[in-house]
Write an enzyme that holds these catalytic residues in place. Structure first.
Site, PDB file in Angstrom:
ATOM      1  N   GLU B  67       0.825  -1.220   0.000  1.00 36.94           N
ATOM      2  CA  GLU B  67       0.000   0.000   0.000  1.00 36.94           C
ATOM      3  C   GLU B  67       0.848   1.254   0.000  1.00 36.94           C
ATOM      4  O   GLU B  67       0.548   2.239  -0.675  1.00 36.94           O
ATOM      5  CB  GLU B  67      -0.946  -0.003   1.208  1.00 36.94           C
ATOM      6  CG  GLU B  67      -2.176  -0.864   1.044  1.00 36.94           C
ATOM      7  CD  GLU B  67      -1.900  -2.371   1.221  1.00 36.94           C
ATOM      8  OE1 GLU B  67      -0.764  -2.731   1.610  1.00 36.94           O
ATOM      9  OE2 GLU B  67      -2.808  -3.166   0.956  1.00 36.94           O
ATOM     10  N   HIS B 136     -10.793  -6.879   8.449  1.00 42.60           N
ATOM     11  CA  HIS B 136     -11.367  -6.395   7.196  1.00 42.60           C
ATOM     12  C   HIS B 136     -12.680  -5.651   7.409  1.00 42.60           C
ATOM     13  O   HIS B 136     -13.442  -5.470   6.478  1.00 42.60           O
ATOM     14  CB  HIS B 136     -11.658  -7.572   6.243  1.00 42.60           C
ATOM     15  CG  HIS B 136     -10.469  -8.402   5.915  1.00 42.60           C
ATOM     16  ND1 HIS B 136      -9.909  -9.283   6.807  1.00 42.60           N
ATOM     17  CD2 HIS B 136      -9.731  -8.485   4.784  1.00 42.60           C
ATOM     18  CE1 HIS B 136      -8.883  -9.882   6.250  1.00 42.60           C
ATOM     19  NE2 HIS B 136      -8.734  -9.412   5.021  1.00 42.60           N
TER      20      HIS B 136
END
Lengths: 78, 333, 415
Positions: B67, B136
């Site tokens: 990321e 998540h």
């Protein structure tokens, strides 16, 4: 009219013009307008009533002579 | 050839997100999409399915699982004149790119004295409700709303999902769009007359006079459902879609609460230090003398979001809690 | 058939109490007839009707509180036999939400009334808690603010909000609930005078609103009263005291004629715009002995002769002080004049009475040095002072107006 009668008449008129006040407590030399919170409209009504009750002519120029009870008595007893 | 009067189109929130990206790619050669699994796999939530075939690998770029690297690359591309769209799989993973987001994306315009704009859009999935467990399922948009230099959007309707991207790409600032994972399958009619939405204001989704229910993202449909039930009891709840978490639209929120004098804020983030905390603070700073009841907040329980369904449901703000809270605030009348 | 509504006797009135009907179904009325006595926090007023007809129906009962704008009576055309109705209460006597938004003052707090020696109209929902429990009662911020505006003690109310808190709506209900069938059965006939405490509250509300909302500008001009006073002296010398004029009549007439020239000062600021007055109806500020002030209207001043004006003024002042003002005198003054008289201060910088847009003051007439033709002479002078609403007019208009008043007072023959 005697001065005492004139004084009583003035007090009666003032009582009706300013019912919230107590004119009988007025001293003879006190300025009526100050003591009773009398404005020019009230004073005119005072003069009108004095004239109607006594039929004495009161020219505008003489108004200052009527600012105290002593003055009213003197003026109207002349 | 002029088209006949367009009819409302029914589509899912997922499809609306995809159409928005297709539009952007079609209309602006400076725009490209990159992220993990956005190409061959079609996106972890299948939002970008088919785009690789349509636009090719130069504009739909699969990235390594880093990321920090691909967000940094997006920032660099934006500074260099591109208008990139970067997808982060879930906002939990965005923490790996936090340094890029805070120290670079949000700061460069200021640190360069305005010489470098960062017209970057980062889309990420947020929220819970699909049993994806603690790594998540979190709602971290409130954290990003803390950062000056970013704009933070939370589309809660199909229409906003369809049109917010365009406004975000047109903005010279880095814009973060938080797409709620439960909303992807929600369908709604799209009014073809609407071609853009503004990303500066909150929106009243249902007017009412008794209590303002402020919500965003997947809390919005819950608030609307609560308002339906409350209306049957004679309580008219006004549902305000906050939708822009930074900068907050004080005007719309204050106007609504001034009218209703009562406020419930629904926020899927944790209560402590959340966007709901910020809004509640602003309301008490500015509207103290207008309030007819304490401000109430309905947020997620302060636990890592659990995996098992019943526990996950218990951890999240639910319609029943909004209804109960509104009844309490209004009292016996 | 037409409706006769509860008039607004001042910008701060929300409702009035119908004290007495002076007509009954079937009564023929003409414009100007007094049909009822209505009591407000400013005192009792004679409500006069402004059209001709036959009273068909009385829609409020004596003792009932009626909101401004609610139907008091129904009037049938005089040429038709009216379908006589029976005396009845309106379906919704409270209708508090109909009260105008601008209304500021409201019934005074129960405490205030008790202190004045009148029966206290205590709000119906009284908390069982005594005064000592104040600290425990919960009143929401919005309710506190509204209660302060309405002059209600919110701690005496029963709360319906969260945790039994007193809410905005509770306060509004309490304010509206001194009403109708539940009002005390035999209302005592109010005096015709004014309750000083209630009047103080009314003045406080109107003047606070004025200073809060109206951007005042102020202009003053010193006027030579020599010509006016010498004319007045001549006029009065020839007349008996009851036909004599006061300088006030000249002030009023000059003001009225100047308003014809500068009409943007004669009217009202309403809903963000100026509405011209329907005539030149000048409120004349009458101070009451023992405190208080009221400014009822002299109607169509510009059309009256000075002797007519003097008669009207004497009548108005007498009724203002003794009671018996008419509703039409309270509803429509479109400008106000205040004259401090012979014992007043030199100058008054007035506060505009909303929704009017200007007020003119005259100080005491006093003899002062005055320069004419390069020479200093002693002249009677008066300071005239205009306070005007800058939303409705600008200083230039105000200046023209004062110049016109000055010019008119130099030619008293033309007044």
């Amino acid at each position: 009219m005697t001065k005492a009668e004139i004084r009583q008449l003035a007090l009666d008129i003032l009582s009706s013009i300013a019912p919230e006040t107590d004119p009988s407590a007025l001293a003879g030399h006190e300025d009526i307008r100050e003591a009773l919170d009398i404005d020019s409209m009230d004073f005119l009504n005072f003069v009108i009533a004095l004239h109607q009750r006594t039929e004495i002519e009161i020219p505008e120029a003489d108004y200052p002579k009527l600012f105290t009870l002593n003055g009213v008595a003197a003026y109207l007893s002349q | 050839m002029s088209s006949p009067v367009a009819k409302p189109v029914r589509m899912s929130y997922r499809e609306a997100c995809r159409q928005a990206i297709r539009d952007a790619l079609t209309n602006d050669p400076r725009t490209f999409l990159m992220g993990e699994d956005v190409g061959l796999y079609g996106g972890c939530y299948a939002v970008t399915k088919g785009l690789l075939d349509e636009f090719g690998p130069r504009r739909i770029r699969d990235t390594p699982l880093s990321e920090s690297a691909f967000v940094g690359a997006g920032i660099g591309a934006a500074i260099a004149g591109m208008h990139p769209i970067v997808e982060i799989m879930t906002c939990n993973f965005s923490l790996l790119a936090l340094d890029q987001l805070l120290n670079n994306a949000a700061s460069i315009a200021h640190m360069s004295g305005g010489q470098f704009a960062v017209p970057l859009v980062i889309r990420m999935a947020t929220g819970a409700g699909r049993q994806l467990a603690a790594q998540h399922s979190h709602s971290l948009e409130g954290w990003y709303a803390h950062i000056p230099g970013l704009k933070v959007l939370a589309p809660g309707t199909v229409e906003d999902a369809r049109h917010m991207l365009r406004s975000a790409l047109a903005d010279p600032n880095p814009v973060l769009i938080f797409e709620h994972i439960v909303l992807y399958n929600v369908e709604d009619e799209l009014d073809p007359a609407v071609e853009s939405v503004d990303i500066g204001s909150a929106k009243i989704r249902r007017p009412g006079r008794d209590v303002s229910v402020l919500a965003y993202g997947n809390s919005l449909p819950k608030a609307l459902a609560a308002a339906d039930t409350l209306a049957k009891e004679g309580i008219e709840a006004e549902v305000v879609d906050i939708r822009v978490l930074r900068p907050l639209d004080n005007a719309t929120i204050f106007e609504s609460v001034t009218r209703t004098r009562r406020c419930i804020i629904v926020d899927e983030g944790w209560k402590s230090g959340s966007i709901s905390a910020e809004i509640a603070a602003r309301l008490s700073e500015n509207l103290f003398f207008e309030l007819d009841a304490p401000i109430r907040r309905i947020c997620s329980r302060e636990v890592p979001i659990p995996y098992s369904r019943h526990m996950e449901e218990a951890a999240l703000p639910q319609t029943s809690a909004i209804i109960e809270s509104a009844r309490t605030l209004i009292g016996s009348r | 058939m037409s409706d006769f509504l509860m008039p607004s006797l001042g910008a701060d009135m929300e409702r009035g109490k119908l004290v007495e009907w002076l007509v009954k179904p079937g009564s023929k009325v003409r414009k100007g007839d007094v049909i009822a006595i209505v009591e407000t926090h400013k005192g009792a007023f004679e409500v006069d009707i402004f059209q001709e007809g036959v009273i068909a129906d009385l829609c409020a009962v004596e003792g009932q509180e009626v909101p401004v704008g609610a139907v008091l009576a129904r009037l049938a055309p005089s040429d038709k036999a009216p379908a006589l109705g029976t005396l009845r209460a309106p379906a919704n006597p409270v209708a508090a939400e109909k009260a105008p938004e601008v209304a500021l003052a409201a019934p005074p707090s129960p405490e205030a009334l008790s202190a004045s020696g009148k029966p206290a109209k205590v709000a119906q929902k009284v908390s069982p808690m005594g005064p000592g429990s104040r600290a425990h009662a919960k009143v929401t911020p919005a309710a506190r603010r509204r209660a302060a505006e309405l002059g209600i003690d919110p701690y005496t109310l029963k709360g319906t909000g969260i945790d039994d808190s007193v809410t905005f709506a509770d306060v509004e209900r309490a304010s509206a609930s001194h009403v109708g069938p539940e009002a005390p059965a035999g209302p005592t006939r109010p005096g015709r005078g004014f309750d000083p405490l209630q009047m103080r509250q009314a003045i406080a509300a109107a003047m606070s609103r004025s200073k809060r909302e109206i951007p005042h500008y102020y202009l003053t001009t010193t006027i030579d009263m020599g010509p006016s006073l010498s004319w007045l002296e001549t006029f009065n010398t020839e007349r008996l005291p009851d036909q004599r004029l006061l300088p006030a009549t000249l002030f009023l007439k000059a003001t009225a004629l100047a308003l014809r020239e500068v009409p943007q000062l004669n009217g009202f600021w309403e809903n963000g715009r100026f509405r011209p007055g329907s005539g030149i109806h000048i409120g004349w500020a009458v101070s009451l002995r023992g405190g208080g002030l009221i400014a009822p209207a002299v109607h169509d001043v510009d059309t009256m002769t000075l002797p007519e004006l003097m008669i009207a003024l004497r009548d108005l002042v007498a009724r203002a002080r003794g009671g018996g003002l008419r509703s039409s005198e309270m509803t429509n003054p479109s400008f106000t004049v205040t004259s401090l008289g012979e014992r007043g201060a030199d100058c008054v910088i007035g506060v505009i009475y909303p929704p009017q847009v200007a007020t003119l003051g005259f100080g005491r007439i006093s003899v002062r040095p005055w320069v004419t033709g390069g020479k200093v002479t002693a002249r009677p002078i008066v300071v005239s002072s205009l306070s005007a609403d800058h939303r409705a007019s600008d200083g230039h208009a105000g200046g023209l107006f004062l110049a016109a008043v000055d010019r008119l007072l130099q030619e008293p023959l033309k007044l």
